[in-house]
Design a protein around this motif. Sequence first.
Motif, PDB file in Angstrom:
ATOM      1  N   ALA A  92       0.045   2.296  -5.367  1.00  0.00           N
ATOM      2  CA  ALA A  92      -0.007   3.717  -4.556  1.00  0.00           C
ATOM      3  C   ALA A  92      -0.148   3.447  -3.017  1.00  0.00           C
ATOM      4  CB  ALA A  92      -0.982   4.721  -4.917  1.00  0.00           C
ATOM      5  N   MET A  93      -0.584   2.471  -2.565  1.00  0.00           N
ATOM      6  CA  MET A  93      -0.794   2.305  -1.100  1.00  0.00           C
ATOM      7  C   MET A  93       0.311   1.595  -0.833  1.00  0.00           C
ATOM      8  SD  MET A  93      -4.847   0.897  -0.664  1.00  0.00           S
ATOM      9  CE  MET A  93      -4.526   0.331   1.095  1.00  0.00           C
ATOM     10  N   GLY A  94       1.064   0.806  -1.596  1.00  0.00           N
ATOM     11  CA  GLY A  94       2.160   0.043  -1.115  1.00  0.00           C
ATOM     12  C   GLY A  94       2.219  -1.494  -0.682  1.00  0.00           C
ATOM     13  N   CYS A  95       0.871  -1.794  -1.157  1.00  0.00           N
ATOM     14  CA  CYS A  95       0.514  -3.022  -0.615  1.00  0.00           C
ATOM     15  C   CYS A  95       0.480  -4.279  -1.428  1.00  0.00           C
ATOM     16  CB  CYS A  95      -0.837  -2.962   0.230  1.00  0.00           C
ATOM     17  SG  CYS A  95      -2.190  -2.649  -1.073  1.00  0.00           S
ATOM     18  N   ILE A  96       1.236  -4.157  -2.671  1.00  0.00           N
ATOM     19  CA  ILE A  96       1.296  -5.224  -3.591  1.00  0.00           C
ATOM     20  C   ILE A  96       2.584  -6.097  -2.898  1.00  0.00           C
ATOM     21  CG2 ILE A  96       2.067  -5.728  -5.730  1.00  0.00           C
ATOM     22  CD1 ILE A  96       0.287  -3.595  -6.722  1.00  0.00           C
ATOM     23  N   CYS A  97       2.550  -7.302  -2.654  1.00  0.00           N
ATOM     24  CA  CYS A  97       3.254  -8.084  -2.041  1.00  0.00           C
ATOM     25  C   CYS A  97       3.987  -9.273  -2.996  1.00  0.00           C
ATOM     26  CB  CYS A  97       3.000  -8.893  -0.780  1.00  0.00           C
ATOM     27  SG  CYS A  97       1.490  -9.876  -0.903  1.00  0.00           S
ATOM     28  N   PHE A  98       3.107  -9.394  -4.026  1.00  0.00           N
ATOM     29  CA  PHE A  98       3.630 -10.517  -5.179  1.00  0.00           C
ATOM     30  C   PHE A  98       2.831 -10.192  -6.417  1.00  0.00           C
ATOM     31  CE2 PHE A  98       3.414 -14.608  -7.345  1.00  0.00           C
ATOM     32  CZ  PHE A  98       4.491 -15.037  -7.382  1.00  0.00           C
ATOM     33  N   GLU A  99       3.684 -10.266  -7.446  1.00  0.00           N
ATOM     34  CA  GLU A  99       2.723 -10.266  -8.679  1.00  0.00           C
ATOM     35  C   GLU A  99       3.279 -11.526  -9.918  1.00  0.00           C
ATOM     36  OE1 GLU A  99       3.305  -6.493 -11.004  1.00  0.00           O
ATOM     37  OE2 GLU A  99       4.216  -5.711  -9.011  1.00  0.00           O
ATOM     38  N   ASN A 100       2.058 -11.969 -10.422  1.00  0.00           N
ATOM     39  CA  ASN A 100       2.336 -13.139 -11.468  1.00  0.00           C
ATOM     40  C   ASN A 100       1.873 -12.585 -12.807  1.00  0.00           C
ATOM     41  OD1 ASN A 100       2.396 -15.139 -13.053  1.00  0.00           O
ATOM     42  ND2 ASN A 100       2.165 -16.597 -11.262  1.00  0.00           N
ATOM     43  N   LYS A 101       2.562 -11.730 -13.457  1.00  0.00           N
ATOM     44  CA  LYS A 101       2.326 -11.020 -14.596  1.00  0.00           C
ATOM     45  C   LYS A 101       1.702 -12.278 -15.816  1.00  0.00           C
ATOM     46  CE  LYS A 101       4.839  -6.844 -13.941  1.00  0.00           C
ATOM     47  NZ  LYS A 101       3.649  -5.850 -13.736  1.00  0.00           N
TER      48      LYS A 101
END
Length: 123
Positions: A92-101
């Motif tokens: 919601a903050m829009g601050c996720i820059c990378f994910e490793n599910k």
Amino acid sequence: MKFRLEHNNYNVLDLERSVAFYREALDLHEVRRKEAGDGSFILVYLGDGQTPHSVELTWLRDRKEPYNLGDNEIHLALSVDDFEAAYAHHKAMGCICFENKEMGIYFISDPDGYWIEIVPQKS
């Protein structure tokens, strides 16, 4: 000899913006502040209220251009007790820059582009 981790440092361009980000994104709060007598720098130490480790934000009065973070391979990591709620909040903050599910982790980026790894708390 025994060493103990004390703090990690990030240099920031807009101190109050960064303090607000760390409060909203990670619930880190100011535990102390040091201001140079000549106004050339301010150090703000943020803590989680649980551990003695802190994040030191350094603001330099004369710095105007963004810091060169290179490949940004150095990062801070925090564990969280409710990983799904933290993920939703950061999304919601829009601050996720990378994910490793596959690894079950993700990274957020602060206002200066520093990456912070979010991992689920170990049981």
